[in-house]
Design an enzyme around this catalytic site. Sequence first.
Site, PDB file in Angstrom:
ATOM      1  CG  HIS A 395      23.507  -5.969   9.382  1.00 41.60           C
ATOM      2  ND1 HIS A 395      22.646  -6.992   9.683  1.00 41.60           N
ATOM      3  CD2 HIS A 395      24.499  -6.530   8.661  1.00 41.60           C
ATOM      4  CE1 HIS A 395      23.109  -8.118   9.190  1.00 41.60           C
ATOM      5  NE2 HIS A 395      24.232  -7.864   8.555  1.00 41.60           N
ATOM      6  NE  ARG A 502       6.829  -5.731   2.006  1.00 39.18           N
ATOM      7  CZ  ARG A 502       6.516  -4.458   2.292  1.00 39.18           C
ATOM      8  NH1 ARG A 502       6.705  -3.984   3.502  1.00 39.18           N
ATOM      9  NH2 ARG A 502       6.043  -3.660   1.350  1.00 39.18           N
ATOM     10  CD  GLU A 637       2.333  -7.783  -5.838  1.00 41.11           C
ATOM     11  OE1 GLU A 637       2.941  -6.813  -5.370  1.00 41.11           O
ATOM     12  OE2 GLU A 637       2.473  -8.946  -5.414  1.00 41.11           O
ATOM     13  CG  ASN A 660       5.119  -0.532  -2.598  1.00 44.55           C
ATOM     14  OD1 ASN A 660       4.575   0.557  -2.504  1.00 44.55           O
ATOM     15  ND2 ASN A 660       5.513  -1.233  -1.550  1.00 44.55           N
ATOM     16  CG  ASP A 661       5.837  -5.184  -7.014  1.00 43.12           C
ATOM     17  OD1 ASP A 661       6.898  -4.781  -7.524  1.00 43.12           O
ATOM     18  OD2 ASP A 661       5.796  -5.992  -6.084  1.00 43.12           O
ATOM     19  NE  ARG A 671       9.185  -1.975  -4.946  1.00 43.70           N
ATOM     20  CZ  ARG A 671       8.490  -2.910  -4.290  1.00 43.70           C
ATOM     21  NH1 ARG A 671       7.596  -3.647  -4.931  1.00 43.70           N
ATOM     22  NH2 ARG A 671       8.653  -3.116  -3.026  1.00 43.70           N
ATOM     23  CB  CYS A 708      -0.561  -3.391   1.870  1.00 42.88           C
ATOM     24  SG  CYS A 708      -0.572  -4.614   0.595  1.00 42.88           S
TER      25      CYS A 708
HETATM   26  C1  PEP Z   1       3.545  -3.858  -3.128  1.00 46.52           C
HETATM   27  O1  PEP Z   1       4.043  -4.320  -4.150  1.00 46.52           O
HETATM   28  O2  PEP Z   1       2.871  -2.806  -3.110  1.00 46.52           O
HETATM   29  C2  PEP Z   1       3.734  -4.512  -1.826  1.00 46.52           C
HETATM   30  C3  PEP Z   1       3.092  -4.094  -0.767  1.00 46.52           C
HETATM   31  O3  PEP Z   1       4.583  -5.542  -1.744  1.00 46.52           O
HETATM   32  P1  PEP Z   1       6.191  -5.441  -1.749  1.00 46.52           P
HETATM   33  O4  PEP Z   1       6.573  -4.007  -1.483  1.00 46.52           O
HETATM   34  O5  PEP Z   1       6.645  -6.360  -0.671  1.00 46.52           O
HETATM   35  O6  PEP Z   1       6.542  -5.891  -3.127  1.00 46.52           O
HETATM   36 MG    MG Z   2       4.780  -6.335  -4.321  1.00 46.19          MG
END
Ligand code: PEP
Ligand code: MG
Length: 782
Positions: A395, A502, A637, A660-661, A671, A708
């Site tokens: 939270h 998301r 990704e 990110n992935d 990550r 993104c």
């Molecule tokens: C990503 O994987 O870069 C992404 C934007 O999605 P998430 O961080 O929700 O996995």
């Molecule tokens: Mg992702």
Amino acid sequence: MTPKTKNHIGLRTLEDISTLILKSHDLHETLQNIVSVVARRTLSDVCSIYLLDDDRQTLRLLATKGLSRRAVGRVTMKVSEGLTGLVVEKRQVVALQEPQNHPRYRYFKETGEERYHSFLGIPLFDRNIPIGVLVIQSRAPRRFSDEDISGLSTIAFQVASIVVNARLLDSIQHKEAQANRYVEALRQAAGAPRPSQPEETAETTRESALRGVVAYPGLASGPAHVMSAEHGLTDILDEEVLAPEQEKALLEEALEKTCIQTIYLEKRMAERLSQADASIFHTHLMILEDRAMQQRLQEEIEEGHGARYAIEKVIGNYVEAFERMEDPYLRERAADMRDIGRRLLANLAGQSPHTLHLKHPGILIAREILPSDMAALDHEQIRGIVTEAGERNSHAVIMAKSLGIPALVGVRGILKKVAPEEHVILDANSGLLHISPGSQVADEYHRLEEDAGRQLHQIEKFRDLPAQTRDGVKVVLRANVGLVSDIDIARRNGAEGVGLYRTEFPYMIRPDFPSRDEQYQLYSRVVKEFNGLPVTIRTLDIGGDKALPYFKPPHEDNPFMGWRSVRVSLDNRDIFRTQIEAILMAACHGPVKMLFPMISGIEEIRACKAVVEEARQNLSSQGIAFQADVPLGMMVEVPAAVQLAERLAREVDFFALGTNDLIQYLLAADRNNALVNRYYDPLHPAVLQVLHNIASIAKRQNKGLCLCGEMANDPLNLLALIGMGIREFSMAAPFIPRMKMMLSRISSLEAEDVAKQVLEMTESSEIRASLTKLLKTTDSSF
Ligand code: PEP
Ligand code: MG
């Protein structure tokens, strides 16, 4: 405009069932109520639920409306027998008229079964594993429409998750009882006194700074507002006990007051943060009204204890059980139990509701922030948040994000180290908290804060300016959103719509799957709030480290490589289609794009498109307003998607680069694992080559491309990405003005030149040095 909702078996029944689940407190009672509702709504003579025994070969009748009630729990059949067994064997719906003509038909006289002229069996799954069957029979021959079967499949899904959750709770309680028995036996054997609470591992280092995990970046300093954990649940005190009837009356009163207070807190939270943030209090109400918990509290009193002891013990047991759970989301629910316990105890003691009045601005320091704290705290006075507890969905993180203030979580030993009003510096860029810093550190931070303040002042100016490079090349910066409260933050920071919504978060904070209408309401609110700017809605991306409380993923050794994201959606087609329908409906209110996560091959994206087509047909057959030609895109990704990008691009309207992935999969570096942090390198030559490759394919095939992932928040990375020709980014909204300022100092031509050079380089240190050199010459403040 609200779409018309046609009278539809599945949807209305689903609403009834959701209400039932909220009101029921026991698995058998819930299943019995469900079969009654389904039989009534489907106008069927019989509705029954069979579940598989532990041997996975025997189906047992567990609830029925229409068959003999005496048969419940007794009638069993092998999976190889009868039509119900056939549903399990085939793992799919079996719908028949004149079932007695089917070779697998078998008559069970114990059930008092008459001759039925229609049979519909729907499998119940726990993830991919069958756990039982929902059966509907009627005397008159009848044909179920596809729409009914699909609605009933969603109901079957709900039934399956109730069963799975009930079994999970049972197993926690069983393990808990077993652990208590062991502890008791050991203590008796040793004649030892009651063990004391284990000492928390004290921080022994002499560091003046404590380290934590950055939940929201930024710098802040000021006096510490230390929030003590009042009414801890760890010490069970001896007390004077009244007569059981009096203690029960006190308990009743405390429960009632706490329920009323919970409704009030929900309202207050909805006003201060958002309705979605407030819905956690629904779950609190459910827990407070849970009959099993109430019974346990009463039993403690009947054994001669007071109401206070009963609350501490029963809630304490739940807290411990949740804390032992492997699943991070469920572990976080321990905080909710603590919150409920704390409020129950305060109400029992006749104390007024817990409020924390902050007289002046400062840094909030707490062991953890509970939902009721979020509602009660004086937000204007909080410059930063630091907590000892800390996981991604805590939270504290939600609150920091909603307020856009720096936050650090997981700072061990913090409460023992900081005194109220002590001066602290929160550096939520580097993940450090400095306590009573020496003058040198304080001066340095003072300078940094001033710089940041000045920069902030400069950055402010960029909020409403267009994002463009020094030489006038336009760049689009959109926001990543999850909570409803993110919308306001995004708009305040001048986001050009949403590049990544998301959707898992609204799913995560609810007690069950939201209905299509609930999803529609939520998505259309986001779309409307952006007033004509595009909103890219990503379908459910659960699994990995994101779990739903009512949809527990299996234990997986490698959850990030496991049953997650679109894989879960494709295996639960009705839930997937329902979400897609809600997105198509919301698209009536503004430009919406639909995005599928974790696509790794052509079949997957085609399967997603087939569900979209099914959703369109379903909506039109129900006469519901929707937008048919919503652009469809996929996240790139997974390395396989990179390899197939040329072909995949022909299947979609746009790509979203989920770096990110993508980085973690390309470099095999988790990550979220600090140990391999240095391997997780966005400027690794392999990463840059892949990104360049995708950018070129998207350009060649004239497809949209938006990056993104978090990597775009770093000026060095941004420079390389602009140089590769990427022109659209989506990020946490507070970064947007900063990135606009950055862009205004970059020349696209210089960026192109440097990108060409770095794409030839073989080491990231060399790449980093080149980009840094260019940034330093173009931006003196860098
Ligand atoms: C990503 O994987 O870069 C992404 C934007 O999605 P998430 O961080 O929700 O996995
Ligand atoms: Mg992702």
